[in-house]
Design an enzyme around this catalytic site. Structure first.
Site, PDB file in Angstrom:
ATOM      1  N   GLN A   1     -17.134   1.140  11.953  1.00 43.97           N
ATOM      2  CA  GLN A   1     -15.920   0.380  11.644  1.00 43.97           C
ATOM      3  C   GLN A   1     -15.947  -1.027  12.244  1.00 43.97           C
ATOM      4  OE1 GLN A   1     -13.305   3.464  13.457  1.00 43.97           O
ATOM      5  NE2 GLN A   1     -12.291   3.579  11.463  1.00 43.97           N
TER       6      GLN A   1
ATOM      7  N   LYS B   1      -7.650  -4.653  12.589  1.00 44.51           N
ATOM      8  CA  LYS B   1      -6.491  -3.939  13.140  1.00 44.51           C
ATOM      9  C   LYS B   1      -6.036  -4.570  14.459  1.00 44.51           C
ATOM     10  CE  LYS B   1      -5.715  -1.193   9.806  1.00 44.51           C
ATOM     11  NZ  LYS B   1      -4.432  -1.315   9.041  1.00 44.51           N
TER      12      LYS B   1
ATOM     13  N   SER C   1      -7.387   1.757  16.393  1.00 42.06           N
ATOM     14  CA  SER C   1      -8.636   0.994  16.302  1.00 42.06           C
ATOM     15  C   SER C   1      -8.463  -0.467  16.684  1.00 42.06           C
ATOM     16  CB  SER C   1      -9.204   1.110  14.884  1.00 42.06           C
ATOM     17  OG  SER C   1      -9.528   2.463  14.626  1.00 42.06           O
TER      18      SER C   1
ATOM     19  N   TYR D   1     -13.756  -3.205  10.398  1.00 45.82           N
ATOM     20  CA  TYR D   1     -12.367  -2.728  10.285  1.00 45.82           C
ATOM     21  C   TYR D   1     -11.582  -2.912  11.581  1.00 45.82           C
ATOM     22  CZ  TYR D   1      -8.780   0.974  10.117  1.00 45.82           C
ATOM     23  OH  TYR D   1      -7.608   1.697  10.193  1.00 45.82           O
TER      24      TYR D   1
ATOM     25  N   GLY E   1       0.832  -1.201   0.000  1.00 47.59           N
ATOM     26  CA  GLY E   1       0.000   0.000   0.000  1.00 47.59           C
ATOM     27  C   GLY E   1       0.863   1.246   0.000  1.00 47.59           C
TER      28      GLY E   1
ATOM     29  N   ILE F   1      -5.158   9.906  11.183  1.00 46.58           N
ATOM     30  CA  ILE F   1      -4.159  10.488  10.285  1.00 46.58           C
ATOM     31  C   ILE F   1      -4.880  10.950   9.021  1.00 46.58           C
ATOM     32  CG2 ILE F   1      -1.950  10.109   9.107  1.00 46.58           C
ATOM     33  CD1 ILE F   1      -1.860   9.581  12.179  1.00 46.58           C
TER      34      ILE F   1
HETATM   35  C1  RM4 Z   1      -8.083   4.648  11.972  1.00 52.21           C
HETATM   36  C2  RM4 Z   1      -8.920   5.491  12.926  1.00 52.21           C
HETATM   37  C3  RM4 Z   1      -9.204   6.823  12.281  1.00 52.21           C
HETATM   38  C4  RM4 Z   1      -9.842   6.606  10.911  1.00 52.21           C
HETATM   39  C5  RM4 Z   1      -8.978   5.683  10.074  1.00 52.21           C
HETATM   40  C6  RM4 Z   1      -9.618   5.365   8.737  1.00 52.21           C
HETATM   41  O1  RM4 Z   1      -7.850   3.381  12.511  1.00 52.21           O
HETATM   42  O2  RM4 Z   1     -10.134   4.813  13.164  1.00 52.21           O
HETATM   43  O3  RM4 Z   1     -10.057   7.598  13.117  1.00 52.21           O
HETATM   44  O4  RM4 Z   1      -9.959   7.873  10.272  1.00 52.21           O
HETATM   45  O5  RM4 Z   1      -8.788   4.469  10.762  1.00 52.21           O
END
Ligand code: RM4
Length: 260
Positions: free
Chosen positions: A160, A167, A152, A163, A12, A196
Protein backbone atom coordinates in the site's frame (compact mmCIF):
# COMPACT_ATOMS: atom_id res chain seq x y z
CA UNK A 1 -32.58 11.89 15.25
CA UNK A 2 -29.01 13.15 15.05
CA UNK A 3 -29.26 14.55 11.53
CA UNK A 4 -32.92 15.59 11.35
CA UNK A 5 -33.60 17.44 8.07
CA UNK A 6 -29.90 17.81 7.35
CA UNK A 7 -28.59 17.33 3.80
CA UNK A 8 -25.68 14.92 3.67
CA UNK A 9 -23.44 14.50 0.62
CA UNK A 10 -21.51 11.22 0.47
CA UNK A 11 -18.80 10.45 -2.09
CA UNK A 12 -18.26 6.83 -3.00
CA UNK A 13 -21.70 6.20 -1.53
CA UNK A 14 -22.97 3.27 -3.57
CA UNK A 15 -21.00 0.56 -1.78
CA UNK A 16 -18.99 -0.29 1.30
CA UNK A 17 -18.42 2.33 3.98
CA UNK A 18 -19.95 5.12 1.86
CA UNK A 19 -23.16 3.15 1.40
CA UNK A 20 -23.36 2.57 5.14
CA UNK A 21 -22.80 6.29 5.78
CA UNK A 22 -25.59 7.22 3.37
CA UNK A 23 -28.00 4.76 5.01
CA UNK A 24 -27.04 5.69 8.58
CA UNK A 25 -27.49 9.39 7.75
CA UNK A 26 -30.97 8.73 6.35
CA UNK A 27 -31.87 6.68 9.41
CA UNK A 28 -30.92 9.74 11.48
CA UNK A 29 -33.27 11.96 9.47
CA UNK A 30 -31.09 13.25 6.63
CA UNK A 31 -31.69 13.58 2.91
CA UNK A 32 -28.71 12.25 0.98
CA UNK A 33 -26.85 13.04 -2.25
CA UNK A 34 -24.86 9.98 -3.22
CA UNK A 35 -21.86 10.29 -5.49
CA UNK A 36 -20.72 7.14 -7.27
CA UNK A 37 -18.34 6.22 -10.08
CA UNK A 38 -18.28 3.18 -12.31
CA UNK A 39 -21.24 1.56 -10.61
CA UNK A 40 -20.85 -1.82 -12.30
CA UNK A 41 -21.59 -3.76 -9.15
CA UNK A 42 -24.73 -5.84 -9.56
CA UNK A 43 -24.47 -7.40 -6.12
CA UNK A 44 -27.74 -5.76 -5.12
CA UNK A 45 -30.14 -7.68 -7.30
CA UNK A 46 -31.18 -6.25 -10.66
CA UNK A 47 -30.84 -2.64 -9.63
CA UNK A 48 -27.40 -1.13 -9.71
CA UNK A 49 -25.71 -0.64 -6.37
CA UNK A 50 -26.49 3.07 -6.27
CA UNK A 51 -30.12 2.69 -7.31
CA UNK A 52 -30.62 0.12 -4.57
CA UNK A 53 -29.33 2.49 -1.89
CA UNK A 54 -31.51 5.30 -3.24
CA UNK A 55 -34.54 3.01 -2.96
CA UNK A 56 -33.52 1.90 0.53
CA UNK A 57 -33.32 5.52 1.68
CA UNK A 58 -36.63 6.43 0.06
CA UNK A 59 -38.21 3.48 1.84
CA UNK A 60 -37.18 5.21 5.08
CA UNK A 61 -39.18 8.26 4.02
CA UNK A 62 -36.14 10.36 3.20
CA UNK A 63 -35.04 11.76 -0.15
CA UNK A 64 -31.97 10.60 -2.07
CA UNK A 65 -30.31 11.39 -5.38
CA UNK A 66 -27.53 9.53 -7.18
CA UNK A 67 -24.88 11.66 -8.90
CA UNK A 68 -22.24 10.01 -11.06
CA UNK A 69 -18.78 11.52 -11.16
CA UNK A 70 -15.11 10.78 -10.66
CA UNK A 71 -13.97 12.87 -7.68
CA UNK A 72 -10.47 12.95 -9.18
CA UNK A 73 -11.88 15.43 -11.73
CA UNK A 74 -11.86 18.82 -10.03
CA UNK A 75 -15.21 19.69 -11.65
CA UNK A 76 -17.00 16.72 -10.07
CA UNK A 77 -17.12 18.18 -6.56
CA UNK A 78 -18.66 21.42 -7.76
CA UNK A 79 -21.22 19.59 -9.90
CA UNK A 80 -22.08 17.24 -7.04
CA UNK A 81 -22.70 20.08 -4.60
CA UNK A 82 -24.73 21.99 -7.19
CA UNK A 83 -26.96 18.94 -7.75
CA UNK A 84 -27.46 18.51 -4.00
CA UNK A 85 -28.45 22.17 -3.60
CA UNK A 86 -30.73 21.93 -6.63
CA UNK A 87 -32.45 18.88 -5.16
CA UNK A 88 -32.53 19.73 -1.46
CA UNK A 89 -31.85 23.47 -1.17
CA UNK A 90 -28.72 23.33 0.96
CA UNK A 91 -25.78 21.19 2.12
CA UNK A 92 -25.02 20.61 5.80
CA UNK A 93 -22.64 17.65 5.84
CA UNK A 94 -20.01 16.28 3.49
CA UNK A 95 -18.76 12.74 3.94
CA UNK A 96 -15.61 12.75 1.81
CA UNK A 97 -15.38 9.00 1.57
CA UNK A 98 -14.51 7.98 -2.01
CA UNK A 99 -11.30 6.00 -2.19
CA UNK A 100 -9.53 3.14 -3.88
CA UNK A 101 -6.85 0.74 -2.73
CA UNK A 102 -5.49 -1.38 -5.61
CA UNK A 103 -3.01 -3.46 -3.61
CA UNK A 104 0.31 -3.52 -5.48
CA UNK A 105 3.99 -4.18 -4.77
CA UNK A 106 6.17 -1.09 -4.53
CA UNK A 107 9.15 -1.89 -6.72
CA UNK A 108 7.23 -2.57 -9.92
CA UNK A 109 4.27 -0.28 -9.36
CA UNK A 110 3.45 1.50 -12.63
CA UNK A 111 2.94 5.29 -12.52
CA UNK A 112 -0.71 4.82 -13.53
CA UNK A 113 -1.54 2.87 -10.35
CA UNK A 114 0.22 5.42 -8.13
CA UNK A 115 -1.21 8.47 -9.89
CA UNK A 116 -4.78 7.16 -10.03
CA UNK A 117 -4.73 6.33 -6.31
CA UNK A 118 -3.46 9.82 -5.42
CA UNK A 119 -5.91 11.46 -7.82
CA UNK A 120 -8.96 9.72 -6.35
CA UNK A 121 -8.04 9.50 -2.67
CA UNK A 122 -6.24 12.80 -2.06
CA UNK A 123 -6.98 15.16 -4.93
CA UNK A 124 -10.61 14.01 -4.89
CA UNK A 125 -10.93 14.69 -1.18
CA UNK A 126 -9.42 18.15 -1.66
CA UNK A 127 -11.71 19.17 -4.51
CA UNK A 128 -14.92 17.87 -2.96
CA UNK A 129 -14.08 19.41 0.41
CA UNK A 130 -13.38 22.74 -1.28
CA UNK A 131 -16.67 22.64 -3.17
CA UNK A 132 -18.70 21.75 -0.09
CA UNK A 133 -16.94 24.35 2.06
CA UNK A 134 -17.65 27.13 -0.43
CA UNK A 135 -21.34 26.20 -0.42
CA UNK A 136 -21.43 26.01 3.38
CA UNK A 137 -19.70 29.39 3.67
CA UNK A 138 -22.20 30.93 1.24
CA UNK A 139 -25.09 29.48 3.27
CA UNK A 140 -23.69 31.11 6.39
CA UNK A 141 -24.94 28.39 8.75
CA UNK A 142 -21.77 26.37 9.27
CA UNK A 143 -21.46 22.70 8.46
CA UNK A 144 -19.57 19.49 9.10
CA UNK A 145 -17.05 17.70 6.91
CA UNK A 146 -15.99 14.16 7.80
CA UNK A 147 -13.29 12.56 5.70
CA UNK A 148 -12.67 8.84 5.55
CA UNK A 149 -8.97 8.64 6.30
CA UNK A 150 -7.67 5.34 7.65
CA UNK A 151 -5.57 3.51 10.20
CA UNK A 152 -3.23 3.53 7.23
CA UNK A 153 -2.64 7.23 7.87
CA UNK A 154 -0.73 6.12 10.96
CA UNK A 155 0.87 2.82 9.95
CA UNK A 156 2.13 1.30 6.72
CA UNK A 157 1.30 -1.50 4.33
CA UNK A 158 3.88 -3.23 2.16
CA UNK A 159 1.39 -3.46 -0.71
CA UNK A 160 0.00 0.00 0.00
CA UNK A 161 2.93 2.37 -0.58
CA UNK A 162 0.74 4.41 -2.94
CA UNK A 163 -2.32 4.28 -0.69
CA UNK A 164 -1.11 5.02 2.85
CA UNK A 165 0.34 8.45 1.95
CA UNK A 166 -3.05 9.46 0.55
CA UNK A 167 -4.80 8.50 3.80
CA UNK A 168 -2.23 10.44 5.82
CA UNK A 169 -2.85 13.34 3.45
CA UNK A 170 -6.62 13.17 3.93
CA UNK A 171 -6.13 13.32 7.70
CA UNK A 172 -3.81 16.31 7.34
CA UNK A 173 -6.24 18.00 4.94
CA UNK A 174 -8.92 17.86 7.64
CA UNK A 175 -6.53 19.35 10.21
CA UNK A 176 -5.70 22.32 7.98
CA UNK A 177 -9.29 22.77 6.80
CA UNK A 178 -10.39 22.84 10.45
CA UNK A 179 -8.23 25.97 10.83
CA UNK A 180 -9.19 27.55 7.51
CA UNK A 181 -12.93 26.89 7.93
CA UNK A 182 -13.40 27.32 11.66
CA UNK A 183 -14.27 31.03 11.25
CA UNK A 184 -17.27 29.92 9.14
CA UNK A 185 -18.48 27.42 11.71
CA UNK A 186 -17.47 24.52 9.50
CA UNK A 187 -16.00 21.60 11.41
CA UNK A 188 -13.56 19.17 9.73
CA UNK A 189 -12.69 15.77 11.18
CA UNK A 190 -11.61 12.36 9.95
CA UNK A 191 -12.47 8.80 10.80
CA UNK A 192 -9.70 6.21 10.60
CA UNK A 193 -11.20 2.82 9.82
CA UNK A 194 -9.14 -0.25 10.49
CA UNK A 195 -9.68 -3.38 8.44
CA UNK A 196 -13.31 -3.16 7.43
CA UNK A 197 -14.72 -5.97 5.27
CA UNK A 198 -15.79 -4.29 2.00
CA UNK A 199 -15.29 -4.92 -1.69
CA UNK A 200 -12.23 -2.64 -1.45
CA UNK A 201 -10.34 -5.48 0.26
CA UNK A 202 -12.46 -8.49 -0.64
CA UNK A 203 -9.76 -9.87 -2.92
CA UNK A 204 -7.03 -9.26 -0.34
CA UNK A 205 -9.06 -10.88 2.44
CA UNK A 206 -10.09 -13.81 0.25
CA UNK A 207 -6.72 -15.15 1.32
CA UNK A 208 -7.83 -17.10 4.39
CA UNK A 209 -4.39 -16.85 6.00
CA UNK A 210 -4.39 -13.04 5.60
CA UNK A 211 -7.93 -12.78 6.96
CA UNK A 212 -7.11 -14.99 9.96
CA UNK A 213 -3.94 -12.95 10.62
CA UNK A 214 -5.89 -9.67 10.60
CA UNK A 215 -8.68 -11.03 12.80
CA UNK A 216 -6.11 -12.35 15.30
CA UNK A 217 -4.49 -8.93 15.51
CA UNK A 218 -7.75 -7.18 16.39
CA UNK A 219 -8.50 -7.10 20.18
CA UNK A 220 -12.26 -7.09 19.52
CA UNK A 221 -11.73 -10.29 17.54
CA UNK A 222 -13.49 -9.40 14.28
CA UNK A 223 -13.06 -7.39 11.12
CA UNK A 224 -15.04 -4.16 11.10
CA UNK A 225 -18.37 -3.76 9.34
CA UNK A 226 -19.17 -0.64 7.27
CA UNK A 227 -21.83 0.46 9.75
CA UNK A 228 -19.24 0.42 12.56
CA UNK A 229 -17.62 3.32 10.71
CA UNK A 230 -20.87 4.96 9.61
CA UNK A 231 -22.06 5.39 13.20
CA UNK A 232 -18.88 7.32 14.02
CA UNK A 233 -19.28 9.49 10.93
CA UNK A 234 -22.84 10.32 12.00
CA UNK A 235 -21.56 11.31 15.44
CA UNK A 236 -18.84 13.61 14.03
CA UNK A 237 -21.36 15.09 11.59
CA UNK A 238 -23.95 15.71 14.32
CA UNK A 239 -24.32 18.53 16.83
CA UNK A 240 -23.13 16.13 19.52
CA UNK A 241 -19.64 16.83 18.14
CA UNK A 242 -20.26 20.58 17.99
CA UNK A 243 -16.92 21.39 19.69
CA UNK A 244 -14.89 18.78 17.79
CA UNK A 245 -12.83 19.91 14.81
CA UNK A 246 -9.42 18.96 13.46
CA UNK A 247 -9.76 15.62 15.24
CA UNK A 248 -9.52 12.02 14.06
CA UNK A 249 -11.30 8.96 15.38
CA UNK A 250 -9.80 5.47 15.04
CA UNK A 251 -12.53 2.93 14.26
CA UNK A 252 -10.40 -0.22 14.23
CA UNK A 253 -11.40 -2.65 16.99
CA UNK A 254 -8.12 -1.86 18.76
CA UNK A 255 -5.92 -2.93 15.83
CA UNK A 256 -3.64 0.13 15.94
CA UNK A 257 -2.61 -0.22 19.58
CA UNK A 258 -2.11 -3.99 19.49
CA UNK A 259 1.64 -4.60 19.58
CA UNK A 260 1.44 -7.62 21.90
C1 RM4 B 1 -7.31 0.16 5.12
C2 RM4 B 1 -6.46 -0.87 5.85
C3 RM4 B 1 -7.08 -2.23 5.65
C4 RM4 B 1 -7.26 -2.51 4.16
C5 RM4 B 1 -8.03 -1.38 3.51
C6 RM4 B 1 -8.16 -1.56 2.01
O1 RM4 B 1 -6.74 1.43 5.23
O2 RM4 B 1 -5.17 -0.85 5.29
O3 RM4 B 1 -6.26 -3.23 6.25
O4 RM4 B 1 -7.97 -3.73 4.02
O5 RM4 B 1 -7.37 -0.16 3.75
Amino acid sequence: MLLENKVVVVTGGSRGIGRAIALASAREGADVAINYWGDNDRSYGKASAVQSIVKEIEALGRRAIAVEGNVADHETGKALIARAVEAFGHVDVLSSNAGICPFHAFLDMPPSVYETTVAVNLNGAFYVTQAAANQMKAQGTGGAIVATSSISALVGGGMQTHYTPTKAGVHSLMQSCAIALGPYGIRCNSVMPGTIATDLNAEDLADEAKRAYMEKRIPLGRLGAPDDVAQCVVFLASDRARYVTGASLLVDGGLFVNLQ
